[in-house]
Design an enzyme around this catalytic site. Structure first.
Site: not given
Length: 512
Positions: A371-372
């Site tokens: 998710r980064v």
């Protein structure tokens, strides 16, 4: 005294409690009323706080414990040693302290238990600092968005599910699918690439033979010089298994808060939740889903929130977490897996079928996510890995479809053949992490079609030859790529020329 039936207690215990009632120190002194399975119930201690350390005075010395249940009439505490020494009637005193462990550079290279005591026969640890086992996570203003890459050295991960410093990336899959191997390779890569990242490996309820093997391997590669190992075995009390990850986090926080970078592996949080469930059920807490207590989500969220990238005002240090969760038959919708997935910043899903097919690391392209993402990815790798995930996802879908059809159009055949080569290229033996330039050069050749003519069985051989030629004939170029910047057109042309020359060699072998 609402929770204890005095009539059921022995005469000696009743008189000890009556004496205590008249004692002005009843707020700080207590009496053990009953004991079993590592849990003690205590009358008194009216000033006791949650998680406060207490000392039980036994015939053979002081036995430490910490308070977990604070009820009106009695306190439930968890012993940090064997319960054979403690008996009903023993006096208990408040210490006024919460649990702390030694932290600092003195622990590097050592194997310790969750209380910071050495278990590697190398003598005492003379740490100058201590850290709270249960510490508050940094606030929003103390944090900074994750932007620096933390390279694992595994092409499949660094190209498709990149990890950044300060991120929490879950490694999830069935037993024996290579979850710990990913964490160990990442630790080895920090040493080989000289990143200066301190490794902390927390073994929760693992076999001591496994921990010994890991320590031996890390010593052989010189990685123990920047590693702390916190170990508990399956035979240790549930209290020590429960404390292990929090102790490891406290040790990592020391480096994070002093402007340094640390990587912590929790192996594994499934066993941690089981240890907490055991303690909670013995403390008579109501069971919920899968018999876990209601606060089991908070158990892991307060642990993983301690991993962060700190703001420049706070020194810019980071603590990166790689929690491991073991699934049963690939069921990621079970209680603990879904909890930890929702806490972390992405997951690397290890697929049993891929592992059994010999595709290692067995990373599932479809179920793994970061998710980064690109924010923490090295520009060099990002520039060549753009279409990799899509190509592999299309290949998996088409390969399943192609089993039912012999008549395939040219484009579909080409996608399947490219996918087969990419899959082969992403295979990586354990303990051989690749540097940035090795990953960039390999992916550049494969994704731009230079290896399309190389037979699938020769892909790894062609990759090895390409890397050898680049390191011997274009050493300056490899040093430049290794800095992580996006390669320019001239660099790309050089790499593609060498890759095509390598591919030609394998074409001749095939034709011959």
């Amino acid at each position: 005294m609402s929770d204890i039936n005095i009539k059921e207690l022995s005469k000696d215990l009743r008189s000890a409690i009556e004496d205590l009632k008249t004692n002005p120190d009843i707020e700080k002194i207590g009496i053990v009323t009953r004991i079993g399975d590592g849990i003690v119930w205590i009358y008194g201690l009216q000033n006791c706080g949650y998680n406060e350390m207490i000392d039980i005075e036994t015939d053979s010395g002081i036995v430490p414990a910490f308070a977990l249940n604070l009820q009106e009439g009695e306190i439930g505490a968890v012993l940090m040693g064997l319960d054979t020494k403690v008996k009903a009637g023993d006096r208990v005193k408040l210490t006024g302290k919460v649990m702390e462990v030694p932290v600092g550079p003195e622990l590097i290279g050592r194997v310790v238990d969750p209380l910071g005591r050495p278990i590697d026969n190398k003598g005492p640890i003379k740490a100058k600092h201590s850290g709270l086992v249960e510490n508050d996570a940094p606030g929003v203003l103390d944090r900074k968005s994750v932007s620096e890459p933390l390279m694992t050295g595994l092409v499949a991960i660094d190209s498709m599910v990149p990890i950044g410093r300060g991120q929490r990336e879950l490694i999830i899959g069935d037993r024996q699918t290579g979850k710990t191997a990913i964490a160990i390779d990442t630790m080895i890569n920090q040493h080989r690439q000289k990143t200066g990242v301190i490794n902390i490996y927390v073994a929760i309820g693992q076999k001591m033979s496994k921990v010994a093997r890991i320590v031996e391997r890390l010593k052989r590669d010189g990685v123990m010089d920047q590693t702390i190992v916190v170990a508990t075995s399956a035979s240790d009390p549930a209290s020590l298994q429960f404390l292990a990850p929090y102790s490891g986090a406290a040790m990592g926080e020391y480096f994070r808060d002093n402007g340094k970078h640390a990587l912590i592996t929790y192996d594994d949080l499934s066993k941690h939740a089981v240890a907490y469930r055991q303690m909670s059920l013995l403390l008579r807490r109501p069971p919920g889903r899968e018999a876990y207590p209601g606060d089991v989500f908070y158990l892991h969220s307060r642990l993983l929130e301690r991993s962060a990238k700190m703001s420049d005002a706070k020194g810019g240090g980071s603590l990166t977490a790689l929690p491991i969760i073991e699934t049963q038959a690939g069921d990621i919708s079970a209680f603990i897996p879904t909890n930890v997935i929702s806490i972390t910043d992405g997951q690397i899903f290890m697929e049993t079928n891929l592992f059994n097919q010999g595709i290692r690391p067995a990373v599932s392209v479809g179920l793994s996510v970061s998710r980064v993402g690109g924010a923490a990815q090295t520009k060099a790798v990002r520039s060549v890995a753009g279409s990799l995930r899509l190509d592999l996802a299309q290949f998996r879908e088409l390969a399943a479809f192609a089993q039912f059809s012999s008549d395939l159009d040219t484009e579909t055949k080409q996608k399947i053949e490219r996918g087969q080569r990419l899959t082969e290229l992403l295979k990586q033996p354990q303990y051989t992490p690749y540097s940035i330039w090795e990953q960039t050069v390999s992916l550049m050749a494969a994704t731009n079609g230079a290896f399309d003519s190389v037979p699938v069985k020769n892909i790894k051989e062609a990759q090895a030859k390409l890397l050898h030629l680049m390191s011997t004939e274009h050493k300056k170029l490899t040093v430049e790529i290794n800095k992580g910047a996006k390669p320019d057109e001239k660099t790309k042309e050089t790499v593609m020329k060498v890759a095509k020359d390598v591919a030609e060699g394998f074409k001749e072998i095939t034709n011959g």
